[in-house]
Write an enzyme that holds these catalytic residues in place. Sequence first.
Site, mmCIF file in Angstrom:
data_model
loop_
_atom_site.group_PDB
_atom_site.id
_atom_site.type_symbol
_atom_site.label_atom_id
_atom_site.label_comp_id
_atom_site.label_asym_id
_atom_site.label_seq_id
_atom_site.Cartn_x
_atom_site.Cartn_y
_atom_site.Cartn_z
ATOM 1 N NE ARG A 141 44.312 -54.527 17.038
ATOM 2 C CZ ARG A 141 43.098 -54.606 17.551
ATOM 3 N NH1 ARG A 141 42.464 -55.743 17.599
ATOM 4 N NH2 ARG A 141 42.495 -53.522 18.009
ATOM 5 C CE1 TYR A 142 40.265 -55.701 12.548
ATOM 6 C CE2 TYR A 142 42.383 -55.959 11.447
ATOM 7 C CZ TYR A 142 41.379 -55.149 11.929
ATOM 8 O OH TYR A 142 41.472 -53.793 11.791
ATOM 9 N NE ARG A 189 40.568 -59.454 8.115
ATOM 10 C CZ ARG A 189 39.603 -59.110 8.959
ATOM 11 N NH1 ARG A 189 39.035 -60.020 9.765
ATOM 12 N NH2 ARG A 189 39.223 -57.853 9.056
ATOM 13 C CB CYS A 202 60.176 -52.179 0.037
ATOM 14 S SG CYS A 202 59.010 -52.623 1.306
ATOM 15 C CB CYS A 241 56.235 -45.613 -0.067
ATOM 16 S SG CYS A 241 56.126 -47.086 -1.103
ATOM 17 C CB CYS A 245 56.342 -46.852 4.670
ATOM 18 S SG CYS A 245 56.160 -48.571 5.202
ATOM 19 N NE ARG A 266 53.406 -53.550 8.801
ATOM 20 C CZ ARG A 266 52.634 -54.044 7.834
ATOM 21 N NH1 ARG A 266 53.160 -54.525 6.737
ATOM 22 N NH2 ARG A 266 51.320 -54.046 7.981
ATOM 23 C CG ASP A 283 48.123 -45.650 9.164
ATOM 24 O OD1 ASP A 283 46.961 -45.431 9.556
ATOM 25 O OD2 ASP A 283 48.440 -46.665 8.521
ATOM 26 C CG ASP A 317 44.638 -49.181 10.254
ATOM 27 O OD1 ASP A 317 44.262 -50.020 11.098
ATOM 28 O OD2 ASP A 317 44.949 -49.464 9.087
ATOM 29 C CE LYS A 360 42.685 -52.552 7.249
ATOM 30 N NZ LYS A 360 43.363 -53.553 8.092
HETATM 31 C C1 LIG Z 1 44.266 -54.364 7.720
HETATM 32 C C2 LIG Z 1 44.640 -55.539 8.443
HETATM 33 C C3 LIG Z 1 44.107 -56.798 8.090
HETATM 34 C C4 LIG Z 1 43.165 -57.000 6.918
HETATM 35 O O1 LIG Z 1 41.953 -56.337 7.072
HETATM 36 P P1 LIG Z 1 40.832 -56.451 5.949
HETATM 37 O O2 LIG Z 1 39.802 -55.471 6.373
HETATM 38 O O3 LIG Z 1 40.367 -57.863 5.935
HETATM 39 O O4 LIG Z 1 41.488 -56.091 4.640
HETATM 40 C C5 LIG Z 1 44.470 -57.891 8.838
HETATM 41 N N1 LIG Z 1 45.321 -57.770 9.889
HETATM 42 C C6 LIG Z 1 45.848 -56.585 10.257
HETATM 43 C C7 LIG Z 1 46.747 -56.535 11.427
HETATM 44 C C8 LIG Z 1 45.526 -55.439 9.539
HETATM 45 O O5 LIG Z 1 46.067 -54.255 9.909
HETATM 46 S S1 SF4 Z 2 54.308 -48.705 1.734
HETATM 47 FE FE1 SF4 Z 2 56.016 -49.446 3.038
HETATM 48 S S2 SF4 Z 2 55.855 -51.695 2.996
HETATM 49 FE FE2 SF4 Z 2 54.628 -50.891 1.265
HETATM 50 S S3 SF4 Z 2 56.036 -50.938 -0.501
HETATM 51 FE FE3 SF4 Z 2 56.129 -48.868 0.394
HETATM 52 S S4 SF4 Z 2 57.846 -48.963 1.853
HETATM 53 FE FE4 SF4 Z 2 57.301 -51.081 1.357
#
Ligand SMILES: *Cc1c(COP(=O)(O)O)cnc(C)c1O
Ligand code: SF4
Length: 371
Positions: free
Chosen positions: A88-89, A92, A101, A105, A108, A110, A269, A306, A313
């Site tokens: 996305r960036y 990275r 996990c 949580c 979460c 995701r 989120d 986000d 972000k």
């Molecule tokens: C948050 C995130 C990152 C890391 O972002 P930083 O600001 O460098 O911590 C990288 N990729 C994705 C898809 C993210 O959601």
């Molecule tokens: S926030 Fe989501 S991905 Fe992170 S430890 Fe908890 S359940 Fe696992």
Amino acid sequence: MRHALKNKNDFERVFKLSPGESEAFEQGREIFNIRCTPYYASLAGDFEEEPIRRILMPHRLEMRDGTQQMADPLGEKRNQAAPRLVHRYSDRALFLITDFCSVYCRHCTRKHFTGREQALIRPSEYEEALSYIASHPGVREVILSGGDPLTIADGALERILTDLRAIEHVEIIRVGTRMPVVAPMRVTDELVRILRRHGPVYLMTHFNHPRELTAEAAQALGRLVDGGIPVMNQMVLLNGVNNHAAIVQALSRRLLFLRVKPYYMFQCDPSVGTDHLRTSIDESLEIQKELWGHLSGLAMPTYAVDIPEGGGKTVLTPNFEIARDEHSRRYRGWDGVEASYVNPAPERRRLPADAGVYADEWNEITRSRKY
Ligand SMILES: *Cc1c(COP(=O)(O)O)cnc(C)c1O
Ligand code: SF4
């Protein structure tokens, strides 16, 4: 992990469930899997509204309609460049190596991926993701996430780290894990040696409440930092858990004392079933504003939201500007001091004489945005 609490019977052995919690076990698993380590359960209190309990225990309110309920608030499915790889960036990429996990949580973000317990990535997908990284020299950093990358065995983790290190342009590896919070005994000397051998590895953890920083957690963090692994914390502001400046302050100061840098303070989120755990952005800003000026910059996490649907972000800081004109800006500081910053005359602006030396590399990074 073998002794994890996974169903209503397991939880009833440890907790006296409220009607709201009890009901959640029937349907809750459809929204998000349920699992907790005995260690983390032992930190939770004996009443429904206790902060740590709100993080780990399913609740009836998860099943209620909320104001915003998204399966994939970060638009990660859309941004997958290869299987389980979110790019996305430009510099990275996020590599979801497992969906497992040791604690699920309730907040979460995701939930579209985590907790299906298909566990480790399939070999063919793994090779595809690796070759994407290898063929994109702009990817300087790989963030191992999931799920929790430290739920996999040392040997499997070491193989992934070795494969990533074989790619010359991967400079930084990050590991996002909740293990120091929910199973600090996972942080063995052997694990620390593995991380160090493949460094620089940054470990990003996820403490949300000062009571999660137990003696065991402190020792685990100590082993990591003493072993040469920089540790950072990403917290999430959660309604009824840590939405008070005093709690954020206590958490941040204690983390800093343990040599862990508070990195992000995230807005929760709008993932499905999180309405009762979310704060409003205004409330979060109020909390941040109270901390500003009183909490060491080293202990101060950056407040970030986000943008839903994969907008990326955005960082929010208190707005101190009260006026501006062409040449200057006027500010009122955190304790009320007012003053102006006057810009130098525009004709004095010079680019650094050696900017060209760096510009080629920069252009190469920004050109690699193929997503
Ligand atoms: C948050 C995130 C990152 C890391 O972002 P930083 O600001 O460098 O911590 C990288 N990729 C994705 C898809 C993210 O959601
Ligand atoms: S926030 Fe989501 S991905 Fe992170 S430890 Fe908890 S359940 Fe696992």
